[in-house]
Scaffold this motif. Structure first.
Motif, PDB file in Angstrom:
ATOM      1  N   PHE A 202       0.832  -1.192   0.000  1.00  0.00           N
ATOM      2  CA  PHE A 202       0.000   0.000   0.000  1.00  0.00           C
ATOM      3  C   PHE A 202       0.873   1.250   0.000  1.00  0.00           C
ATOM      4  O   PHE A 202       1.998   1.239   0.485  1.00  0.00           O
ATOM      5  N   ALA A 203       0.328   2.322  -0.510  1.00  0.00           N
ATOM      6  CA  ALA A 203       1.068   3.579  -0.539  1.00  0.00           C
ATOM      7  C   ALA A 203       0.200   4.687   0.028  1.00  0.00           C
ATOM      8  O   ALA A 203      -0.982   4.530   0.285  1.00  0.00           O
ATOM      9  N   GLY A 204       0.842   5.854   0.237  1.00  0.00           N
ATOM     10  CA  GLY A 204       0.113   7.045   0.645  1.00  0.00           C
ATOM     11  C   GLY A 204      -0.499   6.931   2.021  1.00  0.00           C
ATOM     12  O   GLY A 204       0.162   6.601   3.008  1.00  0.00           O
ATOM     13  N   ALA A 205      -1.798   7.223   2.098  1.00  0.00           N
ATOM     14  CA  ALA A 205      -2.490   7.271   3.379  1.00  0.00           C
ATOM     15  C   ALA A 205      -2.500   5.920   4.071  1.00  0.00           C
ATOM     16  O   ALA A 205      -2.564   5.853   5.302  1.00  0.00           O
ATOM     17  N   ALA A 206      -2.419   4.835   3.309  1.00  0.00           N
ATOM     18  CA  ALA A 206      -2.428   3.506   3.926  1.00  0.00           C
ATOM     19  C   ALA A 206      -1.196   3.303   4.799  1.00  0.00           C
ATOM     20  O   ALA A 206      -1.284   2.848   5.942  1.00  0.00           O
ATOM     21  N   VAL A 207      -0.020   3.654   4.264  1.00  0.00           N
ATOM     22  CA  VAL A 207       1.208   3.537   5.049  1.00  0.00           C
ATOM     23  C   VAL A 207       1.143   4.456   6.254  1.00  0.00           C
ATOM     24  O   VAL A 207       1.524   4.072   7.374  1.00  0.00           O
ATOM     25  N   SER A 208       0.655   5.663   6.059  1.00  0.00           N
ATOM     26  CA  SER A 208       0.558   6.612   7.164  1.00  0.00           C
ATOM     27  C   SER A 208      -0.359   6.090   8.262  1.00  0.00           C
ATOM     28  O   SER A 208      -0.082   6.273   9.451  1.00  0.00           O
ATOM     29  N   GLU A 542      -4.319 -12.201 -18.566  1.00  0.00           N
ATOM     30  CA  GLU A 542      -3.421 -12.075 -17.427  1.00  0.00           C
ATOM     31  C   GLU A 542      -3.939 -12.931 -16.271  1.00  0.00           C
ATOM     32  O   GLU A 542      -5.114 -13.290 -16.225  1.00  0.00           O
ATOM     33  N   SER A 543      -3.065 -13.226 -15.335  1.00  0.00           N
ATOM     34  CA  SER A 543      -3.420 -14.137 -14.248  1.00  0.00           C
ATOM     35  C   SER A 543      -4.117 -13.400 -13.113  1.00  0.00           C
ATOM     36  O   SER A 543      -4.036 -12.172 -12.996  1.00  0.00           O
ATOM     37  N   LEU A 544      -4.786 -14.189 -12.273  1.00  0.00           N
ATOM     38  CA  LEU A 544      -5.387 -13.610 -11.065  1.00  0.00           C
ATOM     39  C   LEU A 544      -4.321 -13.030 -10.149  1.00  0.00           C
ATOM     40  O   LEU A 544      -4.592 -12.076  -9.410  1.00  0.00           O
ATOM     41  N   ALA A 545      -3.118 -13.604 -10.177  1.00  0.00           N
ATOM     42  CA  ALA A 545      -2.035 -13.057  -9.360  1.00  0.00           C
ATOM     43  C   ALA A 545      -1.724 -11.621  -9.768  1.00  0.00           C
ATOM     44  O   ALA A 545      -1.466 -10.763  -8.908  1.00  0.00           O
ATOM     45  N   GLU A 546      -1.758 -11.345 -11.078  1.00  0.00           N
ATOM     46  CA  GLU A 546      -1.531  -9.977 -11.543  1.00  0.00           C
ATOM     47  C   GLU A 546      -2.634  -9.046 -11.036  1.00  0.00           C
ATOM     48  O   GLU A 546      -2.377  -7.931 -10.582  1.00  0.00           O
ATOM     49  N   ALA A 547      -3.880  -9.505 -11.112  1.00  0.00           N
ATOM     50  CA  ALA A 547      -4.993  -8.678 -10.647  1.00  0.00           C
ATOM     51  C   ALA A 547      -4.886  -8.405  -9.153  1.00  0.00           C
ATOM     52  O   ALA A 547      -5.096  -7.270  -8.696  1.00  0.00           O
ATOM     53  N   ILE A 548      -4.559  -9.439  -8.377  1.00  0.00           N
ATOM     54  CA  ILE A 548      -4.442  -9.261  -6.921  1.00  0.00           C
ATOM     55  C   ILE A 548      -3.321  -8.278  -6.602  1.00  0.00           C
ATOM     56  O   ILE A 548      -3.472  -7.396  -5.743  1.00  0.00           O
ATOM     57  N   ALA A 549      -2.193  -8.410  -7.292  1.00  0.00           N
ATOM     58  CA  ALA A 549      -1.068  -7.520  -7.028  1.00  0.00           C
ATOM     59  C   ALA A 549      -1.430  -6.071  -7.320  1.00  0.00           C
ATOM     60  O   ALA A 549      -1.083  -5.160  -6.559  1.00  0.00           O
ATOM     61  N   ARG A 550      -2.151  -5.822  -8.413  1.00  0.00           N
ATOM     62  CA  ARG A 550      -2.501  -4.443  -8.755  1.00  0.00           C
ATOM     63  C   ARG A 550      -3.530  -3.873  -7.794  1.00  0.00           C
ATOM     64  O   ARG A 550      -3.504  -2.685  -7.472  1.00  0.00           O
ATOM     65  N   MET A 551      -4.453  -4.704  -7.324  1.00  0.00           N
ATOM     66  CA  MET A 551      -5.397  -4.225  -6.317  1.00  0.00           C
ATOM     67  C   MET A 551      -4.689  -3.928  -5.003  1.00  0.00           C
ATOM     68  O   MET A 551      -4.986  -2.944  -4.331  1.00  0.00           O
ATOM     69  N   ASP A 552      -3.727  -4.778  -4.646  1.00  0.00           N
ATOM     70  CA  ASP A 552      -3.025  -4.588  -3.389  1.00  0.00           C
ATOM     71  C   ASP A 552      -2.192  -3.316  -3.368  1.00  0.00           C
ATOM     72  O   ASP A 552      -2.054  -2.667  -2.333  1.00  0.00           O
ATOM     73  N   VAL A 553      -1.619  -2.957  -4.510  1.00  0.00           N
ATOM     74  CA  VAL A 553      -0.757  -1.783  -4.568  1.00  0.00           C
ATOM     75  C   VAL A 553      -1.506  -0.528  -4.134  1.00  0.00           C
ATOM     76  O   VAL A 553      -0.960   0.336  -3.439  1.00  0.00           O
ATOM     77  N   ARG A 554      -2.763  -0.431  -4.520  1.00  0.00           N
ATOM     78  CA  ARG A 554      -3.541   0.769  -4.192  1.00  0.00           C
ATOM     79  C   ARG A 554      -4.645   0.508  -3.172  1.00  0.00           C
ATOM     80  O   ARG A 554      -5.430   1.402  -2.878  1.00  0.00           O
ATOM     81  N   GLY A 555      -4.715  -0.703  -2.651  1.00  0.00           N
ATOM     82  CA  GLY A 555      -5.771  -1.013  -1.696  1.00  0.00           C
ATOM     83  C   GLY A 555      -7.152  -0.999  -2.324  1.00  0.00           C
ATOM     84  O   GLY A 555      -8.122  -0.569  -1.691  1.00  0.00           O
ATOM     85  N   LEU A 556      -7.265  -1.473  -3.563  1.00  0.00           N
ATOM     86  CA  LEU A 556      -8.524  -1.434  -4.293  1.00  0.00           C
ATOM     87  C   LEU A 556      -9.355  -2.678  -4.017  1.00  0.00           C
ATOM     88  O   LEU A 556      -8.837  -3.731  -3.638  1.00  0.00           O
ATOM     89  N   GLN A 557     -10.662  -2.538  -4.224  1.00  0.00           N
ATOM     90  CA  GLN A 557     -11.582  -3.655  -4.059  1.00  0.00           C
ATOM     91  C   GLN A 557     -11.883  -4.331  -5.392  1.00  0.00           C
ATOM     92  O   GLN A 557     -12.277  -5.492  -5.420  1.00  0.00           O
ATOM     93  N   GLN A 558     -11.704  -3.624  -6.505  1.00  0.00           N
ATOM     94  CA  GLN A 558     -12.069  -4.157  -7.808  1.00  0.00           C
ATOM     95  C   GLN A 558     -11.173  -3.553  -8.894  1.00  0.00           C
ATOM     96  O   GLN A 558     -10.528  -2.527  -8.682  1.00  0.00           O
ATOM     97  N   LEU A 559     -11.156  -4.228 -10.060  1.00  0.00           N
ATOM     98  CA  LEU A 559     -10.427  -3.738 -11.221  1.00  0.00           C
ATOM     99  C   LEU A 559     -11.266  -3.964 -12.467  1.00  0.00           C
ATOM    100  O   LEU A 559     -11.872  -5.032 -12.631  1.00  0.00           O
TER     101      LEU A 559
END
Length: 615
Positions: A202-208, A542-559
């Motif tokens: 996570f980045a930004g406010a999540a880390v804070s 693309e794989s589900l692993a790619e989707a999970i990684a991109r959601m995790d980077v920004r703390g997203l619920q969906q893509l």
């Protein structure tokens, strides 16, 4: 005209913020999240202070009085009765509360909407843990501390009606606060949250948010319990840089110990569930009597080796201070502590596995250091004393047990505050975690309290995003206002929508909480001013692993999902294939796991020998 469904029927509740709370109107969403994280940190710190004070009161008051009374009556042998009595009381608590609230895996499932509706029982869990530790159960306080922090994080997130991804984030903040207060190590707490609980970057406010929770929790613990660390460590002494390869040998041994530790916990848990051969006996024992059985065994072993009782910080400090124990005693302590900790965890005592892992590491490191000083030619390379190897061994076994080398390294670094220990820590802890993962590649660390379950790592890699694809339920024209867009979103019974212009180009994404915030402030705000314009996409193939990684980077619920090869700089509506979200990914993974199990079962049936009667 179609009547819009009530908001309660919208999928994935709760998703918005608590708009009746006046604080929401005073702060931006990011500031409000940080305010809630501060509340998580303060409340977790206060809970940990109360937990430690209760544990010490029970240990020094009730059980010390019982020990002196029983010793006067029956001599030293009555020491074995103390864990037994604690196990009997624990059995009574199990009859009242069959479960003491969700584990970290359960909390994450609750935040994602896949974990049922198990009640949060933070006070009950902390009381049961205090009783377990005070009576001598061979466990540690960190697991209950982490889980209590996660419980408080989820409770505060639910009170504020936060979205699911932010509920998960506040659970991670609570876990960080639990480690920070338990060890007086806020940096290790932050890394624990991201390395073990959230498993994200996570980045930004999540880390804070995680930082604020950890710092405030450690501050409250310092005020309530003192600024000293969980246990004092001596100065680390470097004899020679050439000694560094010797720590790799300690890392190899630590991986074996940590793998055995986790395997034994899993075997005994399966046995008490009646899933193994020995479980034919253990599985028949009522749950309320299992802690008493474990307590009796702990007490009997403690008659010969009292060091196995309780948390074990005194023994760790003694080993680090140069306490002299024979090599045979160290080996027996290693075996005894490993077995008793697994037994206590599996039988129903409430406690954590962090402190036992560090105990095992300190004993292993002391033995390894003794072997080196006794048999290695010191004329070649100057060898450090056994306490130096004990310090590094603590981090190495902990890293292999929880598969979190960064957390283990930073924890020992914060406790020693000595930069000279970093290189040996990195060598031994990194190698231990890597080898433990190779020795038991499909193992999870969810058997230890305070740690979430990890799914088989290769499963998301081999599944394409199409298996979790859901259609786009709602498209919103960009010329709508906030109140108009919210009405259409509710009518579509959708949590999110894509925004498009009059040329059918995708301009952004908007969620239900976004529109709710705008409705409370400026209902006629243009939709484009609310929508997120920087979209993160995933492509078909693309794989589900790619989707999970991109959601995790920004703390997203969906893509949103695009057709393969689509240019992301100018996306037409026709190129959007649908959505993947955490719920659909979870369902796809569950189905794939079930299919793998079925195929394995069918394969075993096909290869099983067939016996026929002879004519």
């Amino acid at each position: 005209m179609t009547t819009p469904p009530p908001v309660a029927e919208i999928p994935n509740p709760p998703v918005g913020l608590h708009w009746s709370n006046p604080l929401v109107r005073l702060f931006s969403p990011e500031s409000y999240l940080l305010l809630l994280a501060a509340g998580v940190g303060l409340s977790t710190g206060a809970a940990i202070v109360g937990f430690h004070l209760l544990y010490e009161s029970l240990h020094q008051g009730v059980f010390s009085w019982l020990t002196s009374t029983l010793s006067a009556w029956g001599g030293h042998q009555t020491l074995a009765l103390i864990p037994l009595l604690g196990g009997l009381v624990m059995g009574g608590l199990i009859l009242i509360w069959p479960r003491f609230g969700p584990s970290m895996t359960g909390l994450i499932g609750l935040a994602r909407g896949t974990g049922g509706d198990e009640p949060l029982r933070t006070p009950q869990k902390l009381f049961a843990a205090s009783l377990s530790l005070a009576s001598g159960a061979s466990l540690g306080p960190e697991g209950p501390s982490v889980e209590s922090g996660g419980n408080l994080g989820l409770a505060i997130a639910r009170w504020a009606k936060m979205s699911r991804e932010r509920q998960l984030l506040l659970i991670g903040a609570g876990a960080a606060a639990g480690i920070a207060a338990g060890f007086n190590a806020p940096i290790a707490g932050v890394f624990f949250a991201f390395e073990v609980v959230l498993g994200t970057s996570f980045a930004g406010a999540a880390v804070s948010a995680v930082l604020i929770a950890a710092v405030l929790s450690a501050l409250v613990a310092q005020v309530g319990l003192g600024a000293q660390p969980a246990f004092s460590l001596p100065d680390y002494v470097v004899r020679s840089p050439l000694e560094l390869p010797l720590y790799l040998g300690l890392g190899v041994l630590a991986s074996l110990v940590s793998s055995s530790y986790m395997a034994l916990v899993q075997v005994l848990q399966q046995a008490f569930r009646g899933e193994t051969a020995i479980g034919a006996v253990l599985g028949r024992i009522p749950r309320s009597l299992r802690p008493a059985l474990a307590g009796l065994i702990v007490g009997l072993v403690a008659l010969q080796f009292p060091q196995v009782l309780g948390v074990g910080y005194e023994t760790i400090e003694g080993l680090l201070s140069g306490m002299s124990l024979t090599p045979l005693t160290l080996v027996l302590l290693l075996i005894g502590k490993l077995g008793l900790t697994a037994l206590c965890l599996a039988s129903g005592f409430v406690g954590g596995g962090f402190a036992p892992a560090m105990f095992l590491g300190a004993v292993l490191g002391s033995f390894y250091g003794w072997v080196l000083t006794a048999f290695f030619p010191t004329s070649w390379i100057p060898i450090a004393t056994p306490p130096a190897y004990a310090m590094v061994g603590m981090a190495a076994v902990l890293a292999g047990s929880v598969r979190a080398p960064l957390t283990a390294i930073l924890l020992l670094f914060e406790l020693t505050r000595d930069y000279r220990i970093v290189l040996p820590l990195m060598a031994a802890a990194g190698l231990s975690a890597w080898l433990a993962d190779r020795l038991r590649p499909k193992a999870t660390h969810s058997d230890l309290p305070g740690l979430p379950q990890k799914r088989e790592p290769d499963l998301p890699l081999r599944l394409p995003v199409e298996v979790a694809l859901r259609p786009v339920d709602c498209w919103l024209p960009s010329d709508l206002t906030a109140d108009q867009a919210l009405a259409q979103l509710i009518e579509a019974a959708s949590y999110h929508a894509l925004v498009h212009d009059r040329h059918d180009r995708v301009l952004g994404l908007v969620t239900l909480p976004d529109l709710q915030r705008s409705l409370s402030a400026t209902p006629t705000e243009p939709l484009l001013a609310i929508a997120s314009r920087e979209l993160i996409w995933v492509h078909c193939g693309e794989s589900l692993a790619e989707a999970i990684a991109r959601m995790d980077v920004r703390g997203l619920q969906q893509l949103p999902v695009l057709a393969g090869g689509t240019d992301e700089s100018a996306v037409a509506m026709t190129a959007v294939q649908g959505w993947v979200d955490r719920d659909s990914i979870q369902q796809a993974l569950n189905l794939a796991e079930a299919q793998d199990q079925l195929l394995a079962h069918q394969a075993r049936q096909l290869t099983a020998p067939v016996f026929t009667e002879k004519a």
